[in-house]
Design a protein around this motif. Structure first.
Motif: not given
Length: 108
Positions: A40, A64, A67-68, A72-73, A76, A103, A108
């Motif tokens: 992360r 991407r 996110l994986d 979180s959106r 970002l 997204f 997402a």
């Protein structure tokens, strides 16, 4: 060298097989797996660096991946907003456009 399909192998392994192998084994094998930072944290650092350096070609893949890796959106978008003041409005504006597309594709 292995010929297992990977993102790097699919993207450029046909023309640069050694680069694909280094990408798979050194970058995403050794470097990304070092214990000093979580995946992360590495994603957050990588996305911020790509935005600041205006590296739009690599940004969709790493958004991407972020996110994986649990970013979180909203986080970002906050990174992009924050960087507008440090790397400039054009880098942030471009990153928002790319993030929107990523997204939408990721739902997402």
């Amino acid at each position: 060298m292995t010929h297992t399909p990977t993102t790097a192998r699919n993207a450029f392994g046909d023309i640069a097989p050694a680069l694909a192998d280094y990408t798979d084994h050194v970058l995403f094998g050794d470097v990304w797996e070092r214990p000093g930072l979580s995946p992360r944290d590495r994603s957050l650092i990588t996305v911020a660096s790509l935005i600041a350096l205006y590296r739009t070609n690599e940004l969709p893949f790493h958004l991407r991946k972020a996110l994986d890796n649990g970013i979180s959106r909203d986080e970002l978008i906050e990174v992009i907003t924050h960087l507008a003041f440090y790397s400039g409005w054009p880098t942030a504006s471009s990153a928002v456009s790319i993030a929107r597309r990523v997204f939408e594709e990721a739902n997402a």
